[in-house]
Design a protein around this motif. Sequence first.
Motif, mmCIF file in Angstrom:
data_model
loop_
_atom_site.group_PDB
_atom_site.id
_atom_site.type_symbol
_atom_site.label_atom_id
_atom_site.label_comp_id
_atom_site.label_asym_id
_atom_site.label_seq_id
_atom_site.Cartn_x
_atom_site.Cartn_y
_atom_site.Cartn_z
ATOM 1 N N PHE A 1 40.232 1.237 31.542
ATOM 2 C CA PHE A 1 39.199 0.551 31.191
ATOM 3 C C PHE A 1 38.564 0.739 29.689
ATOM 4 O O PHE A 1 37.635 0.249 29.418
ATOM 5 C CB PHE A 1 37.947 0.489 32.265
ATOM 6 N N SER A 2 39.279 1.532 28.986
ATOM 7 C CA SER A 2 38.984 1.870 27.582
ATOM 8 C C SER A 2 39.891 1.108 26.835
ATOM 9 O O SER A 2 40.903 0.441 26.917
ATOM 10 C CB SER A 2 39.081 3.469 27.331
ATOM 11 N N GLY A 3 39.554 0.978 25.414
ATOM 12 C CA GLY A 3 40.249 0.474 24.436
ATOM 13 C C GLY A 3 39.585 -0.752 23.636
ATOM 14 O O GLY A 3 38.193 -0.865 24.005
ATOM 15 N N TRP A 4 40.084 -1.605 23.041
ATOM 16 C CA TRP A 4 39.528 -2.799 22.349
ATOM 17 C C TRP A 4 39.461 -4.099 23.315
ATOM 18 O O TRP A 4 40.492 -4.405 23.987
ATOM 19 C CB TRP A 4 40.062 -3.184 21.103
ATOM 20 N N TRP A 5 38.439 -4.867 23.633
ATOM 21 C CA TRP A 5 38.446 -5.964 24.303
ATOM 22 C C TRP A 5 37.962 -7.241 23.929
ATOM 23 O O TRP A 5 37.253 -7.201 22.771
ATOM 24 C CB TRP A 5 37.249 -5.432 25.577
ATOM 25 N N PHE A 6 38.215 -8.254 24.296
ATOM 26 C CA PHE A 6 37.735 -9.563 23.887
ATOM 27 C C PHE A 6 36.852 -10.063 25.327
ATOM 28 O O PHE A 6 37.568 -10.125 26.423
ATOM 29 C CB PHE A 6 38.775 -11.008 23.778
ATOM 30 N N GLY A 7 35.568 -10.078 25.265
ATOM 31 C CA GLY A 7 34.826 -10.517 26.556
ATOM 32 C C GLY A 7 33.595 -11.476 25.822
ATOM 33 O O GLY A 7 33.366 -11.688 24.836
ATOM 34 N N GLN B 1 33.460 -9.760 32.350
ATOM 35 C CA GLN B 1 34.305 -11.134 31.959
ATOM 36 C C GLN B 1 34.976 -10.924 30.801
ATOM 37 O O GLN B 1 34.483 -11.042 29.848
ATOM 38 C CB GLN B 1 33.495 -12.289 32.014
ATOM 39 N N VAL B 2 36.311 -10.636 31.129
ATOM 40 C CA VAL B 2 37.155 -10.600 29.710
ATOM 41 C C VAL B 2 38.331 -11.362 29.765
ATOM 42 O O VAL B 2 38.735 -11.872 30.903
ATOM 43 C CB VAL B 2 37.767 -9.081 29.801
ATOM 44 N N TRP B 3 38.927 -11.406 28.359
ATOM 45 C CA TRP B 3 40.136 -12.256 28.155
ATOM 46 C C TRP B 3 41.261 -11.442 27.903
ATOM 47 O O TRP B 3 42.338 -11.814 28.263
ATOM 48 C CB TRP B 3 39.849 -13.214 27.114
ATOM 49 N N ALA B 4 41.101 -10.444 27.033
ATOM 50 C CA ALA B 4 42.082 -9.804 26.460
ATOM 51 C C ALA B 4 41.717 -8.306 26.280
ATOM 52 O O ALA B 4 40.688 -7.897 25.951
ATOM 53 C CB ALA B 4 42.590 -10.274 25.170
ATOM 54 N N ARG B 5 42.702 -7.232 26.150
ATOM 55 C CA ARG B 5 42.445 -5.909 26.059
ATOM 56 C C ARG B 5 43.702 -5.270 25.175
ATOM 57 O O ARG B 5 44.886 -5.658 25.312
ATOM 58 C CB ARG B 5 42.524 -5.051 27.267
ATOM 59 N N SER B 6 43.348 -4.295 24.417
ATOM 60 C CA SER B 6 44.317 -3.452 23.677
ATOM 61 C C SER B 6 43.863 -1.865 24.054
ATOM 62 O O SER B 6 42.910 -1.568 24.005
ATOM 63 C CB SER B 6 44.118 -3.726 22.012
ATOM 64 N N PRO B 7 44.872 -0.899 24.597
ATOM 65 C CA PRO B 7 44.693 0.482 24.568
ATOM 66 C C PRO B 7 44.190 0.992 23.331
ATOM 67 O O PRO B 7 44.216 2.207 23.611
ATOM 68 C CB PRO B 7 45.758 0.709 25.513
ATOM 69 N N SER B 8 44.387 0.591 22.328
ATOM 70 C CA SER B 8 44.047 1.303 20.992
ATOM 71 C C SER B 8 42.630 1.869 21.299
ATOM 72 O O SER B 8 41.757 1.298 21.545
ATOM 73 C CB SER B 8 44.206 0.284 19.932
#
Length: 199
Positions: free
Chosen positions: A113-119, A126-133
């Motif tokens: 559940f960590s990294g960069w998110w779009f929410g 409530q989220v759309w996208a994730r990067s584990p970076s």
Amino acid sequence: QVCCHIEFKSRGEPPAFSGMMRPQGYAGVGMPRPVARPPVANVAVAKPPAKPGYKVTSQSKKDEIGIQTLVGDYEEKGTSHGKKFYQKVQKISGHEDVKVFMYYWDARDGADFSGWWFGDQVGGSQVWARSPSHGPAPPRAGWKVPWDAPAAEAGILSVDPTTGAGAVAPAAGGGGGPMTAPKNPAAMGGAAMGGAPMG
């Protein structure tokens, strides 16, 4: 012998002098004296510096998961977990009340559940996208859409820095709403991804 008489009028008005001359330069209480200033000519008013931000684009031809919801300009709005977060500038046609954020979340709720998110909010579920970076800025590529996709699809999202949020036409259609991240039992209080109180 000089005799003078000062008559005080109602409160706030200057005294009326009689029997003596006003001091040189006296203009009365509360009345500023005029100052000769050179005329203002060709003064350029500096615009405030543009806020740093990002432009999000996609080469994907599909929109079944609301990719167009994420495409647009993002401007800096604050910090989350020690890194800057950004909000989409454009409104989503047909869904003007929906806000889109790009933000970082640390490992407090677990590595998955960590990294960069779009929410739809910083640290929300409530989220759309994730990067584990875990870099200091959002990565240009490597985004999973939806957030729990098995792998990142090349070209699905590109995040490029800008000096400020440029004017772009609002995203058409808007696509679907954000997906709900499942509850993480290891998180504090069983909160959903990002559900831990912000502090």
